[in-house]
Design a protein around this motif. Sequence first.
Motif, mmCIF file in Angstrom:
data_model
loop_
_atom_site.group_PDB
_atom_site.id
_atom_site.type_symbol
_atom_site.label_atom_id
_atom_site.label_comp_id
_atom_site.label_asym_id
_atom_site.label_seq_id
_atom_site.Cartn_x
_atom_site.Cartn_y
_atom_site.Cartn_z
ATOM 1 N N LYS A 182 -1.550 1.999 12.298
ATOM 2 C CA LYS A 182 -2.184 3.300 12.024
ATOM 3 C C LYS A 182 -2.836 3.180 10.634
ATOM 4 C CE LYS A 182 0.665 6.318 14.859
ATOM 5 N NZ LYS A 182 1.290 7.452 14.580
ATOM 6 N N GLN A 227 4.820 -20.699 2.210
ATOM 7 C CA GLN A 227 5.927 -20.850 2.675
ATOM 8 C C GLN A 227 6.813 -20.079 1.672
ATOM 9 O OE1 GLN A 227 6.193 -25.044 2.220
ATOM 10 N NE2 GLN A 227 5.280 -25.509 3.927
ATOM 11 N N THR A 245 0.820 -1.245 0.047
ATOM 12 C CA THR A 245 0.162 0.158 -0.102
ATOM 13 C C THR A 245 0.799 1.433 0.047
ATOM 14 O OG1 THR A 245 -1.889 -1.252 1.207
ATOM 15 C CG2 THR A 245 -1.718 1.318 1.272
ATOM 16 N N ARG A 277 -8.737 -8.066 1.362
ATOM 17 C CA ARG A 277 -8.028 -7.554 0.297
ATOM 18 C C ARG A 277 -8.584 -7.781 -1.011
ATOM 19 N NH1 ARG A 277 -1.637 -7.757 0.324
ATOM 20 N NH2 ARG A 277 -2.024 -10.037 0.594
ATOM 21 N N ARG A 328 1.878 -18.196 6.724
ATOM 22 C CA ARG A 328 2.944 -16.814 6.261
ATOM 23 C C ARG A 328 3.521 -16.246 7.561
ATOM 24 N NH1 ARG A 328 -1.273 -14.129 2.461
ATOM 25 N NH2 ARG A 328 -0.068 -12.588 2.419
ATOM 26 N N THR A 331 9.159 -8.796 -4.816
ATOM 27 C CA THR A 331 9.340 -10.327 -5.162
ATOM 28 C C THR A 331 7.855 -11.081 -5.450
ATOM 29 O OG1 THR A 331 10.087 -10.557 -2.699
ATOM 30 C CG2 THR A 331 11.652 -10.607 -4.812
HETATM 31 P P1 AP5 Z 1 4.295 -11.188 -0.805
HETATM 32 O O1 AP5 Z 1 3.396 -10.659 -1.879
HETATM 33 O O2 AP5 Z 1 5.503 -10.130 -0.355
HETATM 34 O O3 AP5 Z 1 3.234 -11.128 0.493
HETATM 35 P P2 AP5 Z 1 3.482 -10.739 2.077
HETATM 36 O O4 AP5 Z 1 4.711 -10.520 2.478
HETATM 37 O O5 AP5 Z 1 2.649 -11.829 2.702
HETATM 38 O O6 AP5 Z 1 2.750 -9.486 1.903
HETATM 39 P P3 AP5 Z 1 1.404 -8.969 1.515
HETATM 40 O O7 AP5 Z 1 1.318 -8.733 0.057
HETATM 41 O O8 AP5 Z 1 0.352 -9.909 1.990
HETATM 42 O O9 AP5 Z 1 1.033 -7.683 2.645
HETATM 43 P P4 AP5 Z 1 1.497 -6.145 2.333
HETATM 44 O O10 AP5 Z 1 2.300 -5.686 3.409
HETATM 45 O O11 AP5 Z 1 1.918 -5.683 1.047
HETATM 46 O O12 AP5 Z 1 0.061 -5.656 2.478
HETATM 47 P P5 AP5 Z 1 -0.898 -4.571 1.635
HETATM 48 O O13 AP5 Z 1 -0.121 -3.362 1.588
HETATM 49 O O14 AP5 Z 1 -1.247 -5.155 0.239
HETATM 50 O O15 AP5 Z 1 4.632 -12.720 -0.891
HETATM 51 C C1 AP5 Z 1 4.061 -13.849 -1.384
HETATM 52 C C2 AP5 Z 1 4.493 -15.124 -1.331
HETATM 53 O O16 AP5 Z 1 5.558 -14.968 -2.507
HETATM 54 C C3 AP5 Z 1 5.235 -15.451 0.132
HETATM 55 O O17 AP5 Z 1 4.433 -16.107 1.133
HETATM 56 C C4 AP5 Z 1 6.241 -16.361 -0.532
HETATM 57 O O18 AP5 Z 1 6.059 -17.552 -0.794
HETATM 58 C C5 AP5 Z 1 6.832 -15.581 -1.851
HETATM 59 N N1 AP5 Z 1 7.764 -14.828 -1.590
HETATM 60 C C6 AP5 Z 1 7.722 -13.424 -1.921
HETATM 61 N N2 AP5 Z 1 9.092 -12.872 -1.599
HETATM 62 C C7 AP5 Z 1 9.829 -13.715 -1.192
HETATM 63 C C8 AP5 Z 1 11.265 -13.767 -0.635
HETATM 64 N N3 AP5 Z 1 11.980 -12.724 -0.771
HETATM 65 N N4 AP5 Z 1 11.922 -14.937 -0.458
HETATM 66 C C9 AP5 Z 1 11.006 -16.136 -0.529
HETATM 67 N N5 AP5 Z 1 9.906 -16.212 -1.069
HETATM 68 C C10 AP5 Z 1 9.217 -15.167 -1.313
HETATM 69 O O19 AP5 Z 1 -2.068 -4.469 2.701
HETATM 70 C C11 AP5 Z 1 -3.277 -5.458 2.985
HETATM 71 C C12 AP5 Z 1 -4.392 -4.938 3.018
HETATM 72 O O20 AP5 Z 1 -4.620 -4.238 4.059
HETATM 73 C C13 AP5 Z 1 -4.917 -4.414 1.642
HETATM 74 O O21 AP5 Z 1 -6.284 -4.674 1.389
HETATM 75 C C14 AP5 Z 1 -5.010 -3.000 2.163
HETATM 76 O O22 AP5 Z 1 -5.659 -2.165 1.485
HETATM 77 C C15 AP5 Z 1 -5.202 -2.955 3.612
HETATM 78 N N6 AP5 Z 1 -4.037 -2.025 4.408
HETATM 79 C C16 AP5 Z 1 -2.899 -1.471 4.098
HETATM 80 N N7 AP5 Z 1 -2.588 -0.552 5.088
HETATM 81 C C17 AP5 Z 1 -3.676 -0.331 5.743
HETATM 82 C C18 AP5 Z 1 -3.666 0.420 6.951
HETATM 83 N N8 AP5 Z 1 -2.794 1.028 7.591
HETATM 84 N N9 AP5 Z 1 -4.828 0.267 7.557
HETATM 85 C C19 AP5 Z 1 -5.903 -0.282 7.062
HETATM 86 N N10 AP5 Z 1 -5.957 -1.246 5.903
HETATM 87 C C20 AP5 Z 1 -4.772 -1.216 5.391
#
Ligand code: AP5
Length: 208
Positions: free
Chosen positions: A194, A57, A15, A122, A166, A31
Amino acid sequence: KRLILIGPPGSGKGTQSPIIKDEFCLCHLATGDMLRAAVAAKTPLGVKAKEAMDKGQLVSDDLVVGIIDEAIKKPSCQKGFILDGFPRTVVQAQKEKQGVKVDKVLNFAIDDAILEERITGRWIHPSSGRTYHTKFAPPKTPGVDDVTGEHLIQRKDDTAAVLKSRLDAFHKQTEPVISYYKQKGVVADLHAEKPPKEVTVEVEKVLS
Ligand code: AP5
Ligand code: ZN
């Protein structure tokens, strides 16, 4: 600037990234997004990554370090970059040559209890990476991207059950990466619980 964004699933990395990217003219390398594109296109990399991703994983260090090594060479990344979701293990942090010379690590600190609601609500627009939330950031029309009018989708790993794995991977494998960068004195802790705009203000303070 060379930035790394670290935080558990749903902490807001994806975000905040587009906002930081536009404000500081950096390239955004996520990534997770790159791996999901590879899975969708059924490339050899995608085929290798799919099983681990579906289970919540981590994909192997060599695969993701390879992706970042390749992507970071792009001319658009020479002025600076945001690494979103990388490095996720200490091995990855030590192996990536550019990522080692990092200016700031933004630590999206947040309690696990808040994350299930964020993850299960999401919706994403796959081609742009735009993210919505049914409660916290709803699109103008449910299920439809505000900009293109195209359909939104939910991620396959955005279920309560896969979130548990995760989070487990985050605590076991990624939290040590935060300690690794703390020793180098480059970590800034954010209050990621926040509202999004307030998190943006914190990020701007850290980076200005
Ligand atoms: P990845 O896509 O990186 O997923 P993640 O780390 O689990 O993170 P997310 O994308 O779920 O969370 P985010 O922090 O981006 O949240 P967002 O801003 O969207 O990785 C996916 C998979 O790929 C891993 O499990 C693994 O298998 C693999 N992988 C990736 N990188 C790797 C690496 N380096 N090594 C090994 N494997 C790897 O926000 C979430 C939701 O909340 C949204 O709907 C948003 O609108 C809402 N939101 C955001 N901020 C707020 C707020 N402040 N208040 C209220 N709502 C909010
Ligand atoms: Zn993300």
